[in-house]
Design an enzyme around this catalytic site. Structure first.
Site, mmCIF file in Angstrom:
data_model
loop_
_atom_site.group_PDB
_atom_site.id
_atom_site.type_symbol
_atom_site.label_atom_id
_atom_site.label_comp_id
_atom_site.label_asym_id
_atom_site.label_seq_id
_atom_site.Cartn_x
_atom_site.Cartn_y
_atom_site.Cartn_z
ATOM 1 C CD GLU A 67 39.600 16.065 88.920
ATOM 2 O OE1 GLU A 67 39.153 15.910 87.783
ATOM 3 O OE2 GLU A 67 39.212 16.985 89.672
ATOM 4 N N GLY B 49 42.318 22.332 84.220
ATOM 5 C CA GLY B 49 42.008 23.542 83.453
ATOM 6 C C GLY B 49 43.237 24.279 82.936
ATOM 7 C CG HIS C 274 36.745 19.610 91.780
ATOM 8 N ND1 HIS C 274 37.524 20.726 91.585
ATOM 9 C CD2 HIS C 274 36.737 18.937 90.603
ATOM 10 C CE1 HIS C 274 37.969 20.723 90.336
ATOM 11 N NE2 HIS C 274 37.502 19.653 89.712
ATOM 12 C CD GLU D 254 37.589 23.807 89.512
ATOM 13 O OE1 GLU D 254 36.357 23.645 89.452
ATOM 14 O OE2 GLU D 254 38.344 23.622 88.534
ATOM 15 C CB SER E 26 44.479 19.259 80.923
ATOM 16 O OG SER E 26 44.401 20.525 81.552
HETATM 17 P P1 PGA Z 1 39.644 19.924 83.217
HETATM 18 O O1 PGA Z 1 38.906 19.726 84.617
HETATM 19 O O2 PGA Z 1 39.401 18.670 82.418
HETATM 20 O O3 PGA Z 1 39.010 21.137 82.609
HETATM 21 O O4 PGA Z 1 41.092 20.105 83.514
HETATM 22 C C1 PGA Z 1 38.838 18.478 85.256
HETATM 23 C C2 PGA Z 1 38.106 18.628 86.569
HETATM 24 O O5 PGA Z 1 38.273 19.658 87.230
HETATM 25 O O6 PGA Z 1 37.333 17.731 86.974
#
Ligand code: PGA
Length: 258
Positions: free
Chosen positions: A168, A174, A96, A98, A214
């Site tokens: 993604e 987010g 991911h 993040e 999102s």
């Molecule tokens: P989000 O996150 O739907 O809040 O944009 C998706 C993710 O990070 O898997």
């Protein structure tokens, strides 16, 4: 057309009792549905076992959000693939953005994580996607190709077949700024083509490629209706049972329309 997958990534949210309420609400919400969609719920580590218990009476599957790149031993604070399996997880998010950005996860670590998961028979949900500056300079296709080459394409076909991919775009996570269905479809088709070139048409077709960033009940239907979008990895919108169930309904509608 193959089934869809809707996976919820709760990230670092919910207390124990909030997690319990959310799991029960999801279980109740899907109770009366005859589902063709596979639903995967990925709560924080401490709630995995509870999620696995609730899932036994319900139609969802359980995944973790992270795993150690090490197998076992003196790694304080780490959680191994073996532990995930024994707590009831059959899936795990890896790569991911993040974690790549905030925890400096390198390609080398991601490869070890994937190997550890596959050894435990846990299906990796492997995230790839470009940053905003990369899209603005039209490098998104190359970035995603590099990510696949560096972290997944070393796998033999029999292992690659066990991976779920989540596209993604980092700029959509987010932010409330979703990829358009055209942008998603274009990238998913590109990823599938790369899989075909590396492996073969059968593997390319059978690999699930989810969209994340999102995705919510308002845009899920048009995203999931795209030919190469096999479902979604849902962050924020997976924290409200009603919203999550509407997204599952969107996936069901797409399956029925085909
Ligand atoms: P989000 O996150 O739907 O809040 O944009 C998706 C993710 O990070 O898997």
């Amino acid at each position: 057309m193959k089934n869809k997958i809707v996976a919820g990534n709760w990230k670092m949210n919910t207390s124990f009792s909030e997690a319990e309420d959310l799991l029960v609400a999801i279980a109740e919400g899907i109770n009366d549905m005859i589902l063709e969609t596979d639903i995967i719920v990925c709560p924080p580590f401490p709630y995995l076992e509870m999620a696995a218990d609730v899932s036994e009476e319900s139609g969802f599957l359980v995944g973790a959000q992270n795993v150690s790149s090490e197998k076992a031993g003196a790694y304080t604070g780490e959680i191994s693939a073996t532990m995930l399996k024994s707590a009831g997880a059959d899936f795990c998010i890896v790569g991911h953005s993040e974690r790549r950005i905030h925890f400096n996860e390198s390609d080398e670590m991601l490869i070890k994580k994937v190997n550890n998961l596959l050894d435990e028979d846990i299906i990796p949900i492997f995230c790839i996607g470009e940053q905003l500056a990369e899209r603005e300079s039209n490098k998104q296709f190359q970035v995603v190709e590099n990510q696949l080459n560096n972290t997944l394409f070393h796998l033999p076909e029999s292992d690659f077949e066990r991976i779920i991919i989540a596209y993604e775009p980092v700029w959509a996570i987010g932010t409330g700024k979703t990829a358009t269905p055209q942008q998603a479809q274009e990238m998913h088709a590109h990823i599938r083509k790369l899989i075909e070139e590396k492996y073969n048409l059968k593997t390319a077709y059978s690999t699930y490629i989810l969209y994340g960033g999102s995705c919510n009940s308002k845009n899920a239907l048009e995203l999931f209706a795209c030919q190469d979008v096999d479902g979604g990895l849902i962050g924020g919108a997976s924290l409200k049972a009603e919203e999550f169930i509407e997204i599952i309904n969107a996936a069901e509608t797409c399956i029925k329309n085909n």
